[in-house]
Design a protein around this motif. Sequence first.
Motif, PDB file in Angstrom:
ATOM      1  N   GLY A 173       0.789  -1.228   0.000  1.00  0.00           N
ATOM      2  CA  GLY A 173       0.000   0.000   0.000  1.00  0.00           C
ATOM      3  C   GLY A 173       0.816   1.270   0.000  1.00  0.00           C
ATOM      4  N   ALA A 174       2.113   1.187  -0.311  1.00  0.00           N
ATOM      5  CA  ALA A 174       2.997   2.358  -0.240  1.00  0.00           C
ATOM      6  C   ALA A 174       3.419   2.877  -1.606  1.00  0.00           C
ATOM      7  CB  ALA A 174       4.236   2.016   0.588  1.00  0.00           C
ATOM      8  N   GLY A 175       2.796   2.340  -2.674  1.00  0.00           N
ATOM      9  CA  GLY A 175       3.084   2.847  -4.007  1.00  0.00           C
ATOM     10  C   GLY A 175       4.022   1.970  -4.808  1.00  0.00           C
ATOM     11  N   VAL A 176       4.063   2.234  -6.112  1.00  0.00           N
ATOM     12  CA  VAL A 176       4.901   1.461  -7.030  1.00  0.00           C
ATOM     13  C   VAL A 176       5.534   2.379  -8.066  1.00  0.00           C
ATOM     14  CG1 VAL A 176       3.370  -0.560  -6.796  1.00  0.00           C
ATOM     15  CG2 VAL A 176       3.112   0.952  -8.776  1.00  0.00           C
ATOM     16  N   VAL A 177       6.569   1.847  -8.710  1.00  0.00           N
ATOM     17  CA  VAL A 177       7.101   2.381  -9.963  1.00  0.00           C
ATOM     18  C   VAL A 177       6.651   1.420 -11.059  1.00  0.00           C
ATOM     19  CG1 VAL A 177       9.165   2.985 -11.273  1.00  0.00           C
ATOM     20  CG2 VAL A 177       9.110   3.356  -8.797  1.00  0.00           C
ATOM     21  N   PHE A 178       6.045   1.945 -12.124  1.00  0.00           N
ATOM     22  CA  PHE A 178       5.465   1.069 -13.142  1.00  0.00           C
ATOM     23  C   PHE A 178       5.894   1.470 -14.550  1.00  0.00           C
ATOM     24  CE2 PHE A 178       2.427   4.561 -12.713  1.00  0.00           C
ATOM     25  CZ  PHE A 178       2.146   4.887 -14.022  1.00  0.00           C
ATOM     26  N   LYS A 179       5.673   0.535 -15.459  1.00  0.00           N
ATOM     27  CA  LYS A 179       5.865   0.761 -16.891  1.00  0.00           C
ATOM     28  C   LYS A 179       4.590   0.322 -17.604  1.00  0.00           C
ATOM     29  CE  LYS A 179       8.001  -2.266 -19.714  1.00  0.00           C
ATOM     30  NZ  LYS A 179       9.094  -3.040 -20.364  1.00  0.00           N
ATOM     31  N   ILE A 180       4.158   1.067 -18.609  1.00  0.00           N
ATOM     32  CA  ILE A 180       3.055   0.660 -19.467  1.00  0.00           C
ATOM     33  C   ILE A 180       3.567   0.630 -20.900  1.00  0.00           C
ATOM     34  CG2 ILE A 180       0.782   1.286 -20.386  1.00  0.00           C
ATOM     35  CD1 ILE A 180       0.042   2.349 -17.669  1.00  0.00           C
ATOM     36  N   ASP A 181       3.441  -0.517 -21.562  1.00  0.00           N
ATOM     37  CA  ASP A 181       3.951  -0.632 -22.920  1.00  0.00           C
ATOM     38  C   ASP A 181       2.951  -0.053 -23.924  1.00  0.00           C
ATOM     39  OD1 ASP A 181       2.019  -2.590 -23.520  1.00  0.00           O
ATOM     40  OD2 ASP A 181       3.406  -4.260 -23.220  1.00  0.00           O
ATOM     41  N   THR A 182       3.313  -0.093 -25.187  1.00  0.00           N
ATOM     42  CA  THR A 182       2.493   0.538 -26.225  1.00  0.00           C
ATOM     43  C   THR A 182       1.160  -0.168 -26.442  1.00  0.00           C
ATOM     44  OG1 THR A 182       3.729  -0.725 -27.880  1.00  0.00           O
ATOM     45  CG2 THR A 182       4.458   1.533 -27.436  1.00  0.00           C
ATOM     46  N   SER A 183       1.025  -1.396 -25.906  1.00  0.00           N
ATOM     47  CA  SER A 183      -0.241  -2.117 -25.999  1.00  0.00           C
ATOM     48  C   SER A 183      -1.122  -1.906 -24.771  1.00  0.00           C
ATOM     49  CB  SER A 183       0.015  -3.613 -26.177  1.00  0.00           C
ATOM     50  OG  SER A 183       0.724  -3.858 -27.366  1.00  0.00           O
ATOM     51  N   GLY A 184      -0.620  -1.117 -23.799  1.00  0.00           N
ATOM     52  CA  GLY A 184      -1.395  -0.853 -22.598  1.00  0.00           C
ATOM     53  C   GLY A 184      -1.183  -1.851 -21.482  1.00  0.00           C
ATOM     54  N   ASN A 185      -0.166  -2.698 -21.602  1.00  0.00           N
ATOM     55  CA  ASN A 185       0.135  -3.669 -20.555  1.00  0.00           C
ATOM     56  C   ASN A 185       1.034  -3.048 -19.500  1.00  0.00           C
ATOM     57  OD1 ASN A 185      -1.114  -5.968 -21.966  1.00  0.00           O
ATOM     58  ND2 ASN A 185       0.564  -5.659 -23.422  1.00  0.00           N
ATOM     59  N   GLU A 186       0.659  -3.204 -18.239  1.00  0.00           N
ATOM     60  CA  GLU A 186       1.444  -2.628 -17.153  1.00  0.00           C
ATOM     61  C   GLU A 186       2.373  -3.649 -16.542  1.00  0.00           C
ATOM     62  OE1 GLU A 186       1.001  -0.551 -12.779  1.00  0.00           O
ATOM     63  OE2 GLU A 186       0.401  -2.593 -13.244  1.00  0.00           O
ATOM     64  N   THR A 187       3.589  -3.203 -16.228  1.00  0.00           N
ATOM     65  CA  THR A 187       4.544  -3.985 -15.459  1.00  0.00           C
ATOM     66  C   THR A 187       4.934  -3.181 -14.237  1.00  0.00           C
ATOM     67  OG1 THR A 187       5.462  -4.962 -17.486  1.00  0.00           O
ATOM     68  CG2 THR A 187       6.803  -5.118 -15.488  1.00  0.00           C
ATOM     69  N   VAL A 188       4.827  -3.764 -13.057  1.00  0.00           N
ATOM     70  CA  VAL A 188       5.308  -3.115 -11.838  1.00  0.00           C
ATOM     71  C   VAL A 188       6.814  -3.351 -11.754  1.00  0.00           C
ATOM     72  CG1 VAL A 188       5.252  -3.105  -9.322  1.00  0.00           C
ATOM     73  CG2 VAL A 188       3.119  -3.301 -10.626  1.00  0.00           C
ATOM     74  N   LEU A 189       7.563  -2.263 -11.842  1.00  0.00           N
ATOM     75  CA  LEU A 189       9.018  -2.364 -11.804  1.00  0.00           C
ATOM     76  C   LEU A 189       9.535  -2.462 -10.376  1.00  0.00           C
ATOM     77  CD1 LEU A 189       9.853   0.309 -14.508  1.00  0.00           C
ATOM     78  CD2 LEU A 189       9.684  -2.165 -14.801  1.00  0.00           C
ATOM     79  N   TYR A 190       8.873  -1.745  -9.453  1.00  0.00           N
ATOM     80  CA  TYR A 190       9.287  -1.799  -8.050  1.00  0.00           C
ATOM     81  C   TYR A 190       8.094  -1.475  -7.165  1.00  0.00           C
ATOM     82  CZ  TYR A 190      11.716  -1.291  -3.691  1.00  0.00           C
ATOM     83  OH  TYR A 190      12.107  -1.474  -2.391  1.00  0.00           O
ATOM     84  N   THR A 191       7.962  -2.221  -6.072  1.00  0.00           N
ATOM     85  CA  THR A 191       6.917  -1.979  -5.080  1.00  0.00           C
ATOM     86  C   THR A 191       7.561  -1.493  -3.788  1.00  0.00           C
ATOM     87  OG1 THR A 191       5.505  -3.724  -5.996  1.00  0.00           O
ATOM     88  CG2 THR A 191       5.059  -3.042  -3.737  1.00  0.00           C
ATOM     89  N   PHE A 192       7.196  -0.307  -3.341  1.00  0.00           N
ATOM     90  CA  PHE A 192       7.727   0.223  -2.091  1.00  0.00           C
ATOM     91  C   PHE A 192       7.145  -0.531  -0.900  1.00  0.00           C
ATOM     92  CE2 PHE A 192       8.174   3.673  -5.121  1.00  0.00           C
ATOM     93  CZ  PHE A 192       9.485   4.054  -4.908  1.00  0.00           C
ATOM     94  N   THR A 193       7.987  -0.788   0.090  1.00  0.00           N
ATOM     95  CA  THR A 193       7.548  -1.514   1.282  1.00  0.00           C
ATOM     96  C   THR A 193       7.004  -0.574   2.357  1.00  0.00           C
ATOM     97  OG1 THR A 193       9.654  -1.422   2.466  1.00  0.00           O
ATOM     98  CG2 THR A 193       9.365  -3.195   0.850  1.00  0.00           C
ATOM     99  N   GLY A 194       7.313   0.705   2.242  1.00  0.00           N
ATOM    100  CA  GLY A 194       6.938   1.659   3.283  1.00  0.00           C
ATOM    101  C   GLY A 194       7.965   1.765   4.392  1.00  0.00           C
ATOM    102  N   GLY A 195       9.077   1.060   4.239  1.00  0.00           N
ATOM    103  CA  GLY A 195      10.141   1.095   5.231  1.00  0.00           C
ATOM    104  C   GLY A 195      11.295   1.979   4.787  1.00  0.00           C
ATOM    105  N   SER A 196      12.513   1.451   4.942  1.00  0.00           N
ATOM    106  CA  SER A 196      13.694   2.254   4.642  1.00  0.00           C
ATOM    107  C   SER A 196      13.820   2.576   3.163  1.00  0.00           C
ATOM    108  CB  SER A 196      14.956   1.539   5.124  1.00  0.00           C
ATOM    109  OG  SER A 196      15.103   0.290   4.486  1.00  0.00           O
ATOM    110  N   ASP A 197      13.095   1.841   2.305  1.00  0.00           N
ATOM    111  CA  ASP A 197      13.158   2.079   0.860  1.00  0.00           C
ATOM    112  C   ASP A 197      12.294   3.246   0.418  1.00  0.00           C
ATOM    113  OD1 ASP A 197      10.804   0.661   1.474  1.00  0.00           O
ATOM    114  OD2 ASP A 197      10.706  -0.218  -0.531  1.00  0.00           O
ATOM    115  N   GLY A 198      11.446   3.762   1.307  1.00  0.00           N
ATOM    116  CA  GLY A 198      10.597   4.903   0.975  1.00  0.00           C
ATOM    117  C   GLY A 198       9.139   4.496   0.838  1.00  0.00           C
ATOM    118  N   SER A 199       8.264   5.486   0.851  1.00  0.00           N
ATOM    119  CA  SER A 199       6.834   5.247   0.658  1.00  0.00           C
ATOM    120  C   SER A 199       6.153   6.502   0.134  1.00  0.00           C
ATOM    121  CB  SER A 199       6.161   4.804   1.964  1.00  0.00           C
ATOM    122  OG  SER A 199       6.321   5.761   2.983  1.00  0.00           O
ATOM    123  N   TYR A 200       5.106   6.281  -0.649  1.00  0.00           N
ATOM    124  CA  TYR A 200       4.256   7.342  -1.194  1.00  0.00           C
ATOM    125  C   TYR A 200       5.026   8.302  -2.115  1.00  0.00           C
ATOM    126  CZ  TYR A 200       1.673   5.464   2.744  1.00  0.00           C
ATOM    127  OH  TYR A 200       1.089   4.614   3.638  1.00  0.00           O
TER     128      TYR A 200
END
Length: 203
Positions: A1-28
């Motif tokens: 629930g702390a947000g993601v970094v994503f990619k959407i290709d030219t066909s509209g398909n989404e890939t989650v590149l990174y999911t934040f844990t809300g800890g030391s890696d950052g959130s929101y």
Amino acid sequence: GAGVVFKIDTSGNETVLYTFTGGSDGSYPDAGVIRDTAGNLYGTTVQGGASGAGVVFKVDKAGNETVLYAFTGGADGGFPVGGLIRDSAGNFYGTTNGGGASGAGVVFKVDKAGNETVLYTFTGGADGAYPDWVVLARDSGGNLYGTTANGGASNAGVVFKVDKSGTETVLHSFTGGIDGGNPYVGLVRDSVGKLYGTTAFGG
């Protein structure tokens, strides 16, 4: 629930590149990302990190995240709501919405090694306060331009310039009247140095 970094290709398909844990890696991550020629992505999170005051992060093409700098919320600034810009040497520039000596935010630089330098600390007075969703503009001389949502002569925000020596100049202080008030976002700059932006209120 702390947000993601994503990619959407030219066909509209989404890939989650990174999911934040809300800890030391950052959130929101409130702001967007910027990308280098190798495909690495860089951005900020408004919370999380070692002190809970936000981070500057990198996500590589393989989806690995690196925290380049974790804000303490003290004199170094805290809670970066806005995004980053990057110079040709690989240094990053941005603002925080809190922290600094007066708690009114800072303009910062983070170098490639992850060292942070506070370029300017807002006092919350006539110089401005609380740069919100600001992405700075930068000219060829290294001067930085942005806005604060509050502060200024009428507490309705300012347009500011910070030069390489860390000197701030208020270019315009909004009154909240017909000239507008409370600019929450950043500026764009044309080839002759004129700045363009919006205010959320006034007019």
